[in-house]
Design a protein around this motif. Structure first.
Motif, PDB file in Angstrom:
ATOM      1  N   VAL A  98      -7.024   8.337  -5.798  1.00 48.80           N
ATOM      2  CA  VAL A  98      -6.399   7.412  -5.648  1.00 48.80           C
ATOM      3  C   VAL A  98      -5.387   7.181  -6.717  1.00 48.80           C
ATOM      4  CG1 VAL A  98      -6.194   4.877  -5.330  1.00 48.80           C
ATOM      5  CG2 VAL A  98      -7.855   6.373  -3.956  1.00 48.80           C
ATOM      6  N   ARG A  99      -5.843   7.306  -7.946  1.00 50.60           N
ATOM      7  CA  ARG A  99      -5.065   7.346  -9.266  1.00 50.60           C
ATOM      8  C   ARG A  99      -3.600   8.225  -9.015  1.00 50.60           C
ATOM      9  NH1 ARG A  99      -8.608   7.795 -12.947  1.00 50.60           N
ATOM     10  NH2 ARG A  99      -8.821   5.569 -12.946  1.00 50.60           N
ATOM     11  N   VAL A 100      -3.823   9.277  -8.658  1.00 52.68           N
ATOM     12  CA  VAL A 100      -2.789  10.322  -8.454  1.00 52.68           C
ATOM     13  C   VAL A 100      -1.784   9.835  -7.243  1.00 52.68           C
ATOM     14  CG1 VAL A 100      -2.122  12.561  -7.818  1.00 52.68           C
ATOM     15  CG2 VAL A 100      -4.134  12.217  -9.180  1.00 52.68           C
ATOM     16  N   LEU A 101      -2.293   9.183  -6.004  1.00 49.94           N
ATOM     17  CA  LEU A 101      -1.598   8.883  -5.074  1.00 49.94           C
ATOM     18  C   LEU A 101      -0.677   7.471  -5.457  1.00 49.94           C
ATOM     19  CD1 LEU A 101      -3.863   9.260  -2.343  1.00 49.94           C
ATOM     20  CD2 LEU A 101      -2.114  10.657  -2.615  1.00 49.94           C
ATOM     21  N   ALA A 146       3.217  13.040 -17.154  1.00 47.94           N
ATOM     22  CA  ALA A 146       3.523  14.273 -16.864  1.00 47.94           C
ATOM     23  C   ALA A 146       4.153  14.373 -15.493  1.00 47.94           C
ATOM     24  CB  ALA A 146       2.065  15.104 -16.958  1.00 47.94           C
ATOM     25  N   LEU A 147       3.773  13.385 -14.422  1.00 47.02           N
ATOM     26  CA  LEU A 147       4.136  13.207 -13.269  1.00 47.02           C
ATOM     27  C   LEU A 147       5.672  12.730 -13.169  1.00 47.02           C
ATOM     28  CD1 LEU A 147       1.584  11.615 -10.816  1.00 47.02           C
ATOM     29  CD2 LEU A 147       2.834  13.966 -10.555  1.00 47.02           C
ATOM     30  N   ALA A 148       5.951  11.972 -14.079  1.00 46.43           N
ATOM     31  CA  ALA A 148       7.365  11.441 -14.175  1.00 46.43           C
ATOM     32  C   ALA A 148       8.331  12.466 -14.533  1.00 46.43           C
ATOM     33  CB  ALA A 148       7.541  10.433 -15.445  1.00 46.43           C
ATOM     34  N   GLU A 149       7.686  13.559 -15.444  1.00 43.80           N
ATOM     35  CA  GLU A 149       8.637  14.649 -15.711  1.00 43.80           C
ATOM     36  C   GLU A 149       8.909  15.598 -14.610  1.00 43.80           C
ATOM     37  OE1 GLU A 149       6.811  17.010 -18.829  1.00 43.80           O
ATOM     38  OE2 GLU A 149       6.833  15.338 -20.218  1.00 43.80           O
ATOM     39  N   ALA A 150       7.838  15.790 -13.574  1.00 46.32           N
ATOM     40  CA  ALA A 150       7.866  16.574 -12.704  1.00 46.32           C
ATOM     41  C   ALA A 150       8.184  15.922 -11.145  1.00 46.32           C
ATOM     42  CB  ALA A 150       6.569  17.136 -12.380  1.00 46.32           C
ATOM     43  N   ALA A 151       8.597  14.633 -11.422  1.00 43.35           N
ATOM     44  CA  ALA A 151       9.142  13.779 -10.267  1.00 43.35           C
ATOM     45  C   ALA A 151      10.402  14.287  -9.226  1.00 43.35           C
ATOM     46  CB  ALA A 151       9.253  12.476 -10.354  1.00 43.35           C
ATOM     47  N   PRO A 152      11.328  14.677 -10.211  1.00 48.01           N
ATOM     48  CA  PRO A 152      12.326  15.164  -9.278  1.00 48.01           C
ATOM     49  C   PRO A 152      12.188  16.475  -8.422  1.00 48.01           C
ATOM     50  CG  PRO A 152      13.100  14.574 -11.630  1.00 48.01           C
ATOM     51  CD  PRO A 152      11.578  14.678 -11.492  1.00 48.01           C
ATOM     52  N   ARG A 153      11.320  17.540  -9.012  1.00 50.35           N
ATOM     53  CA  ARG A 153      10.947  18.596  -8.282  1.00 50.35           C
ATOM     54  C   ARG A 153      10.011  18.232  -7.180  1.00 50.35           C
ATOM     55  NH1 ARG A 153       8.193  23.165 -11.156  1.00 50.35           N
ATOM     56  NH2 ARG A 153       6.455  22.366  -9.792  1.00 50.35           N
ATOM     57  N   ALA A 154       9.087  17.059  -7.404  1.00 55.73           N
ATOM     58  CA  ALA A 154       8.129  16.740  -6.326  1.00 55.73           C
ATOM     59  C   ALA A 154       8.796  15.921  -5.154  1.00 55.73           C
ATOM     60  CB  ALA A 154       7.241  15.757  -6.891  1.00 55.73           C
ATOM     61  N   LEU A 171       6.548   6.569  -8.468  1.00 56.20           N
ATOM     62  CA  LEU A 171       7.561   7.378  -8.744  1.00 56.20           C
ATOM     63  C   LEU A 171       8.384   7.838  -7.630  1.00 56.20           C
ATOM     64  CD1 LEU A 171       5.746   9.725 -11.327  1.00 56.20           C
ATOM     65  CD2 LEU A 171       7.397   7.879 -11.859  1.00 56.20           C
ATOM     66  N   ASP A 172       8.065   6.799  -6.300  1.00 54.64           N
ATOM     67  CA  ASP A 172       9.028   7.453  -5.181  1.00 54.64           C
ATOM     68  C   ASP A 172       8.902   8.690  -4.513  1.00 54.64           C
ATOM     69  OD1 ASP A 172      10.481   5.990  -3.035  1.00 54.64           O
ATOM     70  OD2 ASP A 172      12.371   7.037  -3.994  1.00 54.64           O
ATOM     71  N   ILE A 173       7.563   9.143  -4.787  1.00 56.32           N
ATOM     72  CA  ILE A 173       7.421  10.613  -4.338  1.00 56.32           C
ATOM     73  C   ILE A 173       6.861  10.308  -2.938  1.00 56.32           C
ATOM     74  CG2 ILE A 173       6.131  12.623  -4.568  1.00 56.32           C
ATOM     75  CD1 ILE A 173       6.311  12.222  -7.550  1.00 56.32           C
ATOM     76  N   ARG A 174       7.474  10.838  -1.782  1.00 54.52           N
ATOM     77  CA  ARG A 174       7.073  10.205  -0.499  1.00 54.52           C
ATOM     78  C   ARG A 174       6.447  11.571   0.412  1.00 54.52           C
ATOM     79  NH1 ARG A 174       6.558   5.709  -1.317  1.00 54.52           N
ATOM     80  NH2 ARG A 174       8.662   4.497  -1.724  1.00 54.52           N
ATOM     81  N   ARG A 175       6.683  12.750  -0.197  1.00 47.96           N
ATOM     82  CA  ARG A 175       6.033  13.905   0.444  1.00 47.96           C
ATOM     83  C   ARG A 175       4.759  14.344  -0.082  1.00 47.96           C
ATOM     84  NH1 ARG A 175      10.495  18.504   1.082  1.00 47.96           N
ATOM     85  NH2 ARG A 175       8.645  19.443   2.024  1.00 47.96           N
ATOM     86  N   VAL A 176       3.630  13.621   0.279  1.00 50.39           N
ATOM     87  CA  VAL A 176       2.462  13.828  -0.464  1.00 50.39           C
ATOM     88  C   VAL A 176       1.499  14.627   0.408  1.00 50.39           C
ATOM     89  CG1 VAL A 176       0.655  12.980  -1.892  1.00 50.39           C
ATOM     90  CG2 VAL A 176       2.726  12.158  -2.074  1.00 50.39           C
ATOM     91  N   ALA A 223       1.102  -1.182  -0.058  1.00 47.90           N
ATOM     92  CA  ALA A 223       0.001  -0.239   0.020  1.00 47.90           C
ATOM     93  C   ALA A 223       0.751   1.132  -0.118  1.00 47.90           C
ATOM     94  CB  ALA A 223      -0.931  -0.097   1.200  1.00 47.90           C
ATOM     95  N   LEU A 224       0.403   2.358  -0.300  1.00 52.29           N
ATOM     96  CA  LEU A 224       0.943   3.381  -0.447  1.00 52.29           C
ATOM     97  C   LEU A 224       0.935   4.134   0.983  1.00 52.29           C
ATOM     98  CD1 LEU A 224       2.356   5.868  -2.050  1.00 52.29           C
ATOM     99  CD2 LEU A 224       0.055   6.597  -2.505  1.00 52.29           C
ATOM    100  N   GLU A 225       2.003   4.033   1.608  1.00 52.05           N
ATOM    101  CA  GLU A 225       1.957   4.797   2.950  1.00 52.05           C
ATOM    102  C   GLU A 225       2.353   5.967   3.037  1.00 52.05           C
ATOM    103  OE1 GLU A 225       4.381   2.273   5.596  1.00 52.05           O
ATOM    104  OE2 GLU A 225       3.667   0.578   4.562  1.00 52.05           O
ATOM    105  N   LEU A 226       1.529   6.984   3.609  1.00 50.34           N
ATOM    106  CA  LEU A 226       1.719   8.294   3.781  1.00 50.34           C
ATOM    107  C   LEU A 226       1.706   8.902   4.979  1.00 50.34           C
ATOM    108  CD1 LEU A 226      -1.062   9.400   1.195  1.00 50.34           C
ATOM    109  CD2 LEU A 226       1.481   9.133   0.627  1.00 50.34           C
ATOM    110  N   VAL A 227       2.815   9.774   5.390  1.00 50.61           N
ATOM    111  CA  VAL A 227       2.845  10.249   6.615  1.00 50.61           C
ATOM    112  C   VAL A 227       2.608  11.752   6.301  1.00 50.61           C
ATOM    113  CG1 VAL A 227       4.376  10.859   8.431  1.00 50.61           C
ATOM    114  CG2 VAL A 227       4.778   8.655   7.292  1.00 50.61           C
TER     115      VAL A 227
END
Length: 140
Positions: A111-114, A84-92, A120-125, A40-44
């Protein structure tokens, strides 16, 4: 004539073998049981009483009630979201990702966005919300 009675020994149940069998059964079931691991996508998410403006501008994804997406100023189709999220992933990854979903948006669209962010290993959501007014807070 009197027949002498034999003295009987007291009958005892030895519990040691029974306990050994119970432990063996316990070990057998522990070893043979498969444990289901859930991915699961674990969010803090941060907890805050009052909102504070972010210092750096994070990447913002807007989810409309119709199920369309916007990344910054660009309108995206659901199929173009991942690219589009893959392009912005480093900044995200550096500044975070903010999901601004309309209250009438479908849960699956959010949920699709999350899910894409987790892939893409974006942890700060963070999920953007609006502060409730006094009258909205009282209604059930």
């Amino acid at each position: 004539m009197r027949v002498p009675r034999r003295r009987r020994e007291a009958v005892e149940v030895n519990l040691t073998p029974l306990i050994d069998v119970v432990f063996l059964l316990l070990i057998f079931f522990m070893v043979s049981t498969t444990f289901e691991t859930r991915q699961a996508l674990e969010l803090v998410l941060p907890e805050s009483e009052t909102g504070v403006a972010a210092e750096a501008s994070p990447v913002t994804v807007v989810v409309t009630p119709e199920g369309a997406y916007r990344l910054g100023d660009r309108a995206l189709a659901p199929g173009a979201l991942e690219a589009a999220l893959a392009e912005a992933a480093p900044r995200a990854r550096e500044h975070g990702l903010v999901v601004e979903a309309d209250g009438r948006a479908a849960h699956a669209d959010v949920v699709r966005v999350l899910d894409r962010a987790g892939a893409l290993d974006i942890r700060r959501v963070r999920i953007a919300t609006a502060k409730a007014t006094h009258s909205e807070a009282e209604t059930p």
